[in-house]
Scaffold this motif. Structure first.
Motif, PDB file in Angstrom:
ATOM      1  N   UNK A  68       0.925  -1.194  -0.050  1.00 11.95           N
ATOM      2  CA  UNK A  68      -0.267  -0.108  -0.016  1.00 11.95           C
ATOM      3  C   UNK A  68       0.894   1.198   0.046  1.00 11.95           C
ATOM      4  N   UNK A  69       2.166   1.051  -0.056  1.00 15.91           N
ATOM      5  CA  UNK A  69       3.221   2.356   0.056  1.00 15.91           C
ATOM      6  C   UNK A  69       2.824   3.079   1.288  1.00 15.91           C
ATOM      7  N   UNK A  70       2.923   2.351   2.394  1.00 20.50           N
ATOM      8  CA  UNK A  70       2.534   3.168   3.735  1.00 20.50           C
ATOM      9  C   UNK A  70       3.476   4.260   3.734  1.00 20.50           C
ATOM     10  N   UNK A  71       4.819   4.394   3.297  1.00 22.07           N
ATOM     11  CA  UNK A  71       5.439   5.657   3.720  1.00 22.07           C
ATOM     12  C   UNK A  71       5.352   6.793   2.695  1.00 22.07           C
ATOM     13  N   UNK A  75      -2.371   9.498   2.282  1.00 20.41           N
ATOM     14  CA  UNK A  75      -3.708   9.182   2.969  1.00 20.41           C
ATOM     15  C   UNK A  75      -3.203   8.356   4.403  1.00 20.41           C
ATOM     16  N   UNK A  76      -2.179   7.728   4.313  1.00 14.59           N
ATOM     17  CA  UNK A  76      -1.722   7.047   5.492  1.00 14.59           C
ATOM     18  C   UNK A  76      -0.720   7.661   6.252  1.00 14.59           C
ATOM     19  N   UNK A  77      -0.304   9.048   6.111  1.00 11.04           N
ATOM     20  CA  UNK A  77       0.654   9.441   6.683  1.00 11.04           C
ATOM     21  C   UNK A  77       0.615   9.591   8.272  1.00 11.04           C
ATOM     22  N   UNK A  78      -0.692   9.581   8.846  1.00 12.92           N
ATOM     23  CA  UNK A  78      -0.750   9.561  10.289  1.00 12.92           C
ATOM     24  C   UNK A  78      -0.803   8.196  10.872  1.00 12.92           C
ATOM     25  N   UNK A  79      -1.184   7.201  10.018  1.00 11.08           N
ATOM     26  CA  UNK A  79      -0.896   5.939  10.195  1.00 11.08           C
ATOM     27  C   UNK A  79       0.524   5.249  10.479  1.00 11.08           C
ATOM     28  N   UNK A  80       1.373   5.916   9.439  1.00 10.89           N
ATOM     29  CA  UNK A  80       2.631   5.605   9.253  1.00 10.89           C
ATOM     30  C   UNK A  80       3.446   5.931  10.593  1.00 10.89           C
ATOM     31  N   UNK A 106      -9.407  -3.953   5.910  1.00 10.98           N
ATOM     32  CA  UNK A 106      -8.550  -3.184   6.843  1.00 10.98           C
ATOM     33  C   UNK A 106      -7.149  -3.298   6.591  1.00 10.98           C
ATOM     34  N   UNK A 107      -6.565  -2.175   6.963  1.00 10.90           N
ATOM     35  CA  UNK A 107      -4.935  -1.863   6.706  1.00 10.90           C
ATOM     36  C   UNK A 107      -4.459  -2.956   7.607  1.00 10.90           C
ATOM     37  N   UNK A 108      -3.517  -3.913   7.093  1.00 15.92           N
ATOM     38  CA  UNK A 108      -2.711  -4.759   8.203  1.00 15.92           C
ATOM     39  C   UNK A 108      -1.323  -4.319   8.117  1.00 15.92           C
ATOM     40  N   UNK A 109      -0.872  -3.930   9.249  1.00 16.77           N
ATOM     41  CA  UNK A 109       0.706  -3.557   9.471  1.00 16.77           C
ATOM     42  C   UNK A 109       1.329  -4.569  10.207  1.00 16.77           C
ATOM     43  N   UNK A 110       2.570  -4.805   9.922  1.00 13.18           N
ATOM     44  CA  UNK A 110       3.081  -5.884  11.025  1.00 13.18           C
ATOM     45  C   UNK A 110       4.634  -5.277  10.856  1.00 13.18           C
ATOM     46  N   UNK A 111       5.175  -5.338  12.290  1.00 12.74           N
ATOM     47  CA  UNK A 111       6.421  -5.012  12.359  1.00 12.74           C
ATOM     48  C   UNK A 111       7.039  -5.904  13.525  1.00 12.74           C
ATOM     49  N   UNK A 122      -9.695   5.764   6.055  1.00  9.55           N
ATOM     50  CA  UNK A 122      -9.229   6.729   7.003  1.00  9.55           C
ATOM     51  C   UNK A 122      -7.830   6.525   7.603  1.00  9.55           C
ATOM     52  N   UNK A 123      -7.328   5.391   7.748  1.00  8.45           N
ATOM     53  CA  UNK A 123      -6.161   5.008   8.471  1.00  8.45           C
ATOM     54  C   UNK A 123      -6.329   5.072   9.901  1.00  8.45           C
ATOM     55  N   UNK A 124      -7.449   5.165  10.398  1.00  4.29           N
ATOM     56  CA  UNK A 124      -7.841   5.285  11.774  1.00  4.29           C
ATOM     57  C   UNK A 124      -7.458   3.684  12.458  1.00  4.29           C
ATOM     58  N   UNK A 125      -6.584   3.680  13.429  1.00  6.74           N
ATOM     59  CA  UNK A 125      -6.337   2.501  14.157  1.00  6.74           C
ATOM     60  C   UNK A 125      -7.636   1.996  14.859  1.00  6.74           C
ATOM     61  N   UNK A 126      -7.773   0.532  14.512  1.00  7.16           N
ATOM     62  CA  UNK A 126      -8.852  -0.228  15.099  1.00  7.16           C
ATOM     63  C   UNK A 126      -8.445  -0.946  16.220  1.00  7.16           C
TER      64      UNK A 126
END
Length: 239
Positions: A68-71, A75-80, A106-111, A122-126
């Motif tokens: 999703x090119x998170x960086x 649209x996902x600047x706040x989420x990043x 849902x956007x799924x992020x893994x670190x 919206x990129x709002x964390x659920x």
């Protein structure tokens, strides 16, 4: 043993030297990045080959990580910025509704330390789950992308229950999760359970997720439906 003249020995030595030079040349092109890619693909094979029908279709697909090119995506600047560690995987998955079995994107992020689910629009964390709270992952043997993230009993994250998700990139997601645990000194390796029937904890209820082969009503795709308080049925097309 037959007699070999000097010319024959020279040809053999020359062939060996040529082969060694080719091997050295190949190794010199094998960068750290390429090595990591092959190691990840090998791990996927060890986890899913001959165990999960979805696996063969993933073999020729490179593991990209960020879909999703998170960086870069504004649209996902706040989420990043919410995620402190490097994002190892970012993709859109489907979160299965516990009440009716329907999916929501849902956007799924893994670190290396956590996984995050966020609203796709919206990129709002659920939900944000430390990997220390994750006990295991369950998947079926079928050609589907459903996987359950099971949380440790008593952990803060477990208050709302386990997560049931679906993704076309299940093989990559689970492989990355498994490798994070294997490389970490402060947590146990996450176990991967492969079965066509497994239990998930939805708040106070334990629900059986059962996979059956059939013809889903929505055509040739996979369909999920809540049958009763104790059963969620996933219908997968017959091979």
């Amino acid at each position: 043993m037959g007699y070999m003249d000097g010319n024959g020995k020279y040809k053999i030595i020359n062939s060996i030297c040529s082969r060694l030079w080719q091997c050295k040349k190949y190794r010199s092109q094998f960068t750290k990045e390429k090595k990591a890619i092959y190691e990840e693909k090998l791990a996927a094979s060890e986890l899913f080959k001959d165990k999960k029908a979805l696996y063969p279709s993933s073999v020729g697909q490179p593991f990209k990580g960020d879909y999703v090119e998170i960086t870069k995506n504004p649209k996902y600047q706040k989420l990043n910025s919410y995620v402190e560690d490097k994002v190892l995987l970012a993709d859109v998955v489907s979160k299965i509704n516990r009440a009716n079995g329907k999916g929501a994107p849902r956007i799924f992020l893994l670190t290396k330390k956590s996984l995050v689910l966020a609203d796709q629009k919206t990129g709002q964390v659920k939900a944000s789950v430390p990997l220390l709270d994750l006990s295991s992952v369950s998947v079926s043997t079928q050609n589907d992308g459903f996987f359950a993230l099971k949380l440790k009993e008593g952990s803060t994250s477990a208050a709302k229950g386990d997560f049931l998700l679906s993704s076309d990139r299940l093989i990559e997601i689970i492989t990355k999760l498994h490798r994070i645990g294997a490389a970490s000194a402060d947590r146990n390796q996450i176990s991967i359970d492969i079965s066509d029937e497994f239990l998930v904890q939805f708040k106070q209820d334990k629900v059986c997720v059962k996979f059956i082969q059939g013809t889903p009503k929505n055509g040739n795709g996979v369909a999920c439906k809540r049958k009763n308080n104790r059963l969620l049925e996933v219908s997968v097309p017959s091979p």
